[in-house]
Design an enzyme around this catalytic site. Sequence first.
Site, PDB file in Angstrom:
ATOM      1  CB  ALA A 176       5.175   5.795   1.684  1.00 34.36           C
ATOM      2  NE  ARG A 177      -2.063   8.230   4.803  1.00 32.16           N
ATOM      3  CZ  ARG A 177      -2.937   7.509   5.528  1.00 32.16           C
ATOM      4  NH1 ARG A 177      -2.864   7.494   6.843  1.00 32.16           N
ATOM      5  NH2 ARG A 177      -3.858   6.797   4.916  1.00 32.16           N
ATOM      6  CB  VAL A 178      -0.812   2.788   5.408  1.00 37.41           C
ATOM      7  CG1 VAL A 178      -1.266   1.596   6.244  1.00 37.41           C
ATOM      8  CG2 VAL A 178      -1.985   3.740   5.188  1.00 37.41           C
ATOM      9  N   GLY A 212       0.820  -1.207   0.000  1.00 44.63           N
ATOM     10  CA  GLY A 212       0.000   0.000   0.000  1.00 44.63           C
ATOM     11  C   GLY A 212       0.853   1.255   0.000  1.00 44.63           C
ATOM     12  CB  CYS A 218       2.654   0.194  -6.578  1.00 40.56           C
ATOM     13  SG  CYS A 218       2.779  -1.586  -6.908  1.00 40.56           S
ATOM     14  CD  GLU A 277       6.981  -5.630  -1.936  1.00 37.11           C
ATOM     15  OE1 GLU A 277       7.268  -4.713  -2.746  1.00 37.11           O
ATOM     16  OE2 GLU A 277       7.774  -6.539  -1.637  1.00 37.11           O
TER      17      GLU A 277
END
Length: 422
Positions: free
Chosen positions: A137-139, A135, A192, A157
């Site tokens: 980068a924040r999460v 998902g 992505c 990832e």
Amino acid sequence: MSLKSGSNEEISQVKSSCKLALKELSRWMIPEKVKTSLTTYPSSAEIVSEPLGVVLVISTWNFPFLLSLDPVIGAISAGNAVVLKPSEIAPATSLLLSNLVEEYLDKSAIRVVEGSVDETTALLEQKWDKILYTGSARVGRIVMAAAAKHLTPVILELGGKCPAVVDSNINLQVAVRRIIYGKWACNNGQACIGVDYIITTKDFAPKLIDALKYELEQFFGKDPMESKDMSRIVSSSHFARLAMLMDDDLVSDKIVLGGQRDVNQLKIAPTILLDVPEDAQIMQEEIFGPLMPILTVQKVEDSFKIIQSKPKPLAAYLFTNDEQLKKNFVQNISSGGMLINDTIIHVATDGLPFGGVGESGMGSYHGKFSFDAFSHKKAVLYRSFDADASIRYPPYTTQKQRLLKAVINGDIVSLILALIGW
């Protein structure tokens, strides 16, 4: 990518991963023999793969079937039990996975937990032996922080701004078709590893844009908003974010193709923007949509500095026939994966690891890399009770110290001299 073609491709890749694991698992499990040193002579050694235990897989919405089950295949192959948390943003697939796993798979080996933020938070509070998250980068930072409390290793990832550098000495039609596939035909940019932006020379940009316009019309028709092969934006919040990027004062006058949008149908047409300022918001975050900025440089080699000035991407693409440029690109650009003269299909090669580097992620999987990712590589040394050399035990005389030093250094000549008293 249309719903039908996308679903078929996901199912095909999952089947391929299953078949590969079934075919190769017995070979993957064989302990790896390792040479031993003079220090442990006589001995033998091997690396034994053992399961980590119970692992958590948190999936994402853009390829909800593939990115849920592909890592699960690796985790189960390695002997682990798995809890799978599908994305709530793809609720139909989440429910399907829950029902299929419940009906067909061993409940002692795999469970599916559906839900949203509360359920994910509760899962992350538990102790796991490994977590794989796909998902943003924040999460990803939230997942890593939660894992750190239990010293749980993670595979992240994530994504990033994946560049495509386009040289002028190419088959332009083939290159453009492959770029379109890696951007708009693949979930309308919601991937992505999709192409996030293009870098080409100022002289070549007009020819490239004309080719993109022509091939986009061949793929999606004169009105792409009516095309059945054009994916919708996944949610109203994602649509609003993309609209904000387009309406930015720094880029709103840079659109050279597209820009149409329909909030009711959550559709945005393929949109090309030329000479976008690098400090614009669209160049500061992963786009994850059908907007394609094109940056221009004087020489194609100048593209390297632009890419290197940003966080390392999940994928980087180069279109050229120049062998030296290919070599320089591979040597100087750091990315999770790389493809020369095509886009995104490198992930279909089981012999290559799939994973990021830096802010685009950590760890990798696919094929045997999935088995290894969810295995502990245990070092095992075998010795007999024979040849119990007295030099390893006190008292440590000068003679013993000479012998020990020779043994540790693997210095046969010094060892012989020490044994004969020289």
